[in-house]
Design an enzyme around this catalytic site. Structure first.
Site, PDB file in Angstrom:
ATOM      1  N   HIS A  14       0.882  -1.119   0.111  1.00  0.00           N
ATOM      2  CA  HIS A  14       0.194   0.059   0.016  1.00  0.00           C
ATOM      3  C   HIS A  14       0.889   1.274   0.020  1.00  0.00           C
ATOM      4  O   HIS A  14       1.519   1.628   0.943  1.00  0.00           O
ATOM      5  CB  HIS A  14      -0.968  -0.005   1.252  1.00  0.00           C
ATOM      6  CG  HIS A  14      -1.839   1.190   1.195  1.00  0.00           C
ATOM      7  ND1 HIS A  14      -3.208   0.955   1.659  1.00  0.00           N
ATOM      8  CD2 HIS A  14      -1.581   2.437   1.088  1.00  0.00           C
ATOM      9  CE1 HIS A  14      -3.663   2.386   1.281  1.00  0.00           C
ATOM     10  NE2 HIS A  14      -2.922   3.096   1.350  1.00  0.00           N
ATOM     11  N   HIS A  16       1.499   5.553  -1.899  1.00  0.00           N
ATOM     12  CA  HIS A  16       1.287   6.523  -2.480  1.00  0.00           C
ATOM     13  C   HIS A  16       2.560   7.019  -3.103  1.00  0.00           C
ATOM     14  O   HIS A  16       3.405   7.672  -2.488  1.00  0.00           O
ATOM     15  CB  HIS A  16       0.648   7.772  -1.733  1.00  0.00           C
ATOM     16  CG  HIS A  16      -0.796   7.288  -1.011  1.00  0.00           C
ATOM     17  ND1 HIS A  16      -1.812   7.530  -1.640  1.00  0.00           N
ATOM     18  CD2 HIS A  16      -0.902   6.643  -0.186  1.00  0.00           C
ATOM     19  CE1 HIS A  16      -2.718   6.785  -0.849  1.00  0.00           C
ATOM     20  NE2 HIS A  16      -2.287   6.384   0.170  1.00  0.00           N
ATOM     21  N   LYS A 100      -9.415  -0.002  -5.687  1.00  0.00           N
ATOM     22  CA  LYS A 100      -9.497   0.523  -4.402  1.00  0.00           C
ATOM     23  C   LYS A 100     -10.856   1.213  -4.258  1.00  0.00           C
ATOM     24  O   LYS A 100     -11.449   2.150  -4.999  1.00  0.00           O
ATOM     25  CB  LYS A 100      -8.527   1.632  -4.522  1.00  0.00           C
ATOM     26  CG  LYS A 100      -8.375   2.531  -3.237  1.00  0.00           C
ATOM     27  CD  LYS A 100      -7.868   1.875  -1.992  1.00  0.00           C
ATOM     28  CE  LYS A 100      -7.985   2.524  -0.888  1.00  0.00           C
ATOM     29  NZ  LYS A 100      -6.754   3.020  -0.166  1.00  0.00           N
ATOM     30  N   HIS A 137     -10.313   1.383   1.965  1.00  0.00           N
ATOM     31  CA  HIS A 137     -10.256   2.361   3.008  1.00  0.00           C
ATOM     32  C   HIS A 137     -11.562   2.266   3.833  1.00  0.00           C
ATOM     33  O   HIS A 137     -12.490   2.632   3.526  1.00  0.00           O
ATOM     34  CB  HIS A 137     -10.105   3.876   2.377  1.00  0.00           C
ATOM     35  CG  HIS A 137      -9.771   4.741   3.538  1.00  0.00           C
ATOM     36  ND1 HIS A 137      -8.396   5.376   3.507  1.00  0.00           N
ATOM     37  CD2 HIS A 137     -10.606   5.032   4.494  1.00  0.00           C
ATOM     38  CE1 HIS A 137      -8.732   6.227   4.744  1.00  0.00           C
ATOM     39  NE2 HIS A 137      -9.863   6.115   5.063  1.00  0.00           N
ATOM     40  N   HIS A 175      -4.737  -0.482   5.938  1.00  0.00           N
ATOM     41  CA  HIS A 175      -4.020   0.502   7.246  1.00  0.00           C
ATOM     42  C   HIS A 175      -4.910   0.133   8.424  1.00  0.00           C
ATOM     43  O   HIS A 175      -5.331   1.284   8.760  1.00  0.00           O
ATOM     44  CB  HIS A 175      -3.639   1.797   6.695  1.00  0.00           C
ATOM     45  CG  HIS A 175      -4.767   2.575   5.810  1.00  0.00           C
ATOM     46  ND1 HIS A 175      -6.267   2.374   6.075  1.00  0.00           N
ATOM     47  CD2 HIS A 175      -4.709   2.962   4.549  1.00  0.00           C
ATOM     48  CE1 HIS A 175      -6.859   3.069   5.123  1.00  0.00           C
ATOM     49  NE2 HIS A 175      -6.087   3.436   4.236  1.00  0.00           N
ATOM     50  N   ASP A 248       1.446   2.847   3.291  1.00  0.00           N
ATOM     51  CA  ASP A 248       0.633   3.976   3.319  1.00  0.00           C
ATOM     52  C   ASP A 248       1.392   5.114   3.272  1.00  0.00           C
ATOM     53  O   ASP A 248       1.077   6.326   3.730  1.00  0.00           O
ATOM     54  CB  ASP A 248      -0.351   4.098   4.390  1.00  0.00           C
ATOM     55  CG  ASP A 248      -1.541   4.969   3.972  1.00  0.00           C
ATOM     56  OD1 ASP A 248      -1.664   5.186   2.725  1.00  0.00           O
ATOM     57  OD2 ASP A 248      -2.061   5.406   4.581  1.00  0.00           O
TER      58      ASP A 248
HETATM   59  O1  DOR Z   1      -3.488   9.679   5.593  1.00  0.00           O
HETATM   60  C1  DOR Z   1      -3.591   9.280   4.517  1.00  0.00           C
HETATM   61  N1  DOR Z   1      -3.159   9.882   3.501  1.00  0.00           N
HETATM   62  N2  DOR Z   1      -4.700   8.314   4.423  1.00  0.00           N
HETATM   63  C2  DOR Z   1      -4.992   7.852   3.216  1.00  0.00           C
HETATM   64  O2  DOR Z   1      -5.878   7.355   2.993  1.00  0.00           O
HETATM   65  C3  DOR Z   1      -4.641   8.804   1.912  1.00  0.00           C
HETATM   66  C4  DOR Z   1      -3.559   9.437   2.160  1.00  0.00           C
HETATM   67  C5  DOR Z   1      -2.859  10.293   1.100  1.00  0.00           C
HETATM   68  O3  DOR Z   1      -3.192   9.921  -0.220  1.00  0.00           O
HETATM   69  O4  DOR Z   1      -2.341  11.297   1.391  1.00  0.00           O
HETATM   70 ZN    ZN Z   2      -3.007   5.197   1.686  1.00  0.00          ZN
END
Ligand code: DOR
Ligand code: ZN
Length: 345
Positions: A14, A16, A100, A137, A175, A248
């Site tokens: 997971h 970004h 997702k 999520h 998460h 995450d």
């Molecule tokens: O804290 C988070 N940031 N939780 C998420 O689900 C998305 C992520 C983000 O994309 O910044």
């Molecule tokens: Zn995330």
């Protein structure tokens, strides 16, 4: 006492990456350590079709440094209008590994997410038939539900129904932050697993709210009270195949977090492995680290574990106060702290 630890190369289930300059700057932190990563689709605009997924994958691949082997595993952002045929085609063609589910408004860039989870049923039915993994999520967004209760409420309102109506659907409860989530996953069959972040193993909600508000410890789902953190540590270090590594890691420029309306997300990619390993050491579970980091995730996704290895040694590392990225700076998780392991390059 073990002073080095060699494990199969891990994956991040997971993550970004963002896009553009930010993606180019943060990607090496992940690609140099992890062989694969499940890449989140919450860009602006989000990655909602196989065509967008394939194009995003190309952009990621072009940012992988020379000599580094790394494979991004793409996800499709589910909306009220997701076309099950496009998703199934994208999966069959090898573009999408998973899809997702963001409840609309739950977190960063989730405005195009699903407004009514029940409306997704035809898509979930197709995913169940085709073996496409659903990444969730798991938080409700109703204003009358306390932010600390939103994960537990999501289980009761949605996950119990989804797992009973789609009993073969592969679901990753992402998460997770509560003992409720740990227990729910344990009670489900082997088709339901969960990722656990480093931050939710290290911090409870005090770290966000005591001694002044601490925006760099703010992510969603928010860290909960200590009993939940302890339940997560027990699950992660148990060796149970349902629990696996998913950082995450979510980069946000410093000024967007240190703001009157600060963004949710913790950037942990630069020291994620060292951070997790510290937890396993504290729990006396170094022998379970490889399962969590390198074996359970691939087994869940039906992929082979990586053949190459990575070695960590018991040497202190200092985490910098900030890192340059995206033409700006980001404060990483553990900024200014020391961690007890480092990766042998
Ligand atoms: O804290 C988070 N940031 N939780 C998420 O689900 C998305 C992520 C983000 O994309 O910044
Ligand atoms: Zn995330």
């Amino acid at each position: 006492m073990t002073d080095t630890l060699t494990i199969r190369r891990p994956d991040d289930w997971h993550l970004h990456f963002r896009d553009g300059v930010m993606m180019r700057d943060v990607l090496p932190y992940t690609a140099r350590r992890f062989a694969r990563a499940i890449v989140m689709p919450n860009l602006t605009p989000p990655v909602t079709t196989a065509e967008l997924g394939a194009a995003y994958r190309e952009r990621i691949m072009s940012a992988v440094p020379d000599g580094v082997t790394f494979a991004p595993l793409m996800t499709c952002y589910l909306t009220d209008n997701t076309n099950p045929d496009d998703l199934a085609r994208g999966h069959a063609e090898g573009v999408f590994t998973a899809a997702k589910l963001y409840p609309a408004g739950a977190t960063t860039n989730s405005d195009n997410g699903v407004t009514d989870v029940r409306k997704l049923d035809p898509v979930l039915a197709r995913m169940e038939t085709h073996g496409i993994v659903l990444c969730v999520h798991g938080e409700v967004t109703d204003h009358d539900i306390d932010v600390f209760d939103r994960e537990a409420e999501f289980i009761e309102r949605h996950l119990r129904r989804i797992t009973s109506e789609f009993p073969k659907l592969k679901i990753v409860f992402e998460h997770i932050t509560t003992s409720d989530a740990v227990n729910f996953v344990l009670d489900c069959g082997p088709n339901v697993g969960a990722t656990i972040t480093p931050q939710h193993l290290h911090i409870n909600r005090n770290a966000m709210l005591v001694g002044g508000i601490q925006p760099h410890n703010y992510c969603l789902p928010v860290a909960k009270r200590e009993t939940h953190r302890l339940a997560l540590r027990k699950a992660a270090t148990s060796g149970n195949a349902k629990f696996f590594l998913g950082t995450d890691s979510a980069p946000h420029e410093r000024h967007t977090k240190e703001s009157a309306c600060g963004c949710a997300g913790i950037f942990n990619a630069p020291f994620a492995l060292e951070s997790y390993l510290q937890v396993f050491e504290e729990e006396g579970a170094l022998d379970k680290f490889e399962a969590f980091a390198s074996l359970n995730g691939p087994a869940f996704y039906g992929l082979p574990a990586n053949e190459d290895t990575i070695t960590l040694e018991r040497v202190d590392v200092s985490v910098p106060d900030e890192l340059k990225a995206g033409g700006s700076v980001i404060v990483p998780f553990h900024a200014g702290q020391r961690l007890g392991w480092r990766i042998v390059d």
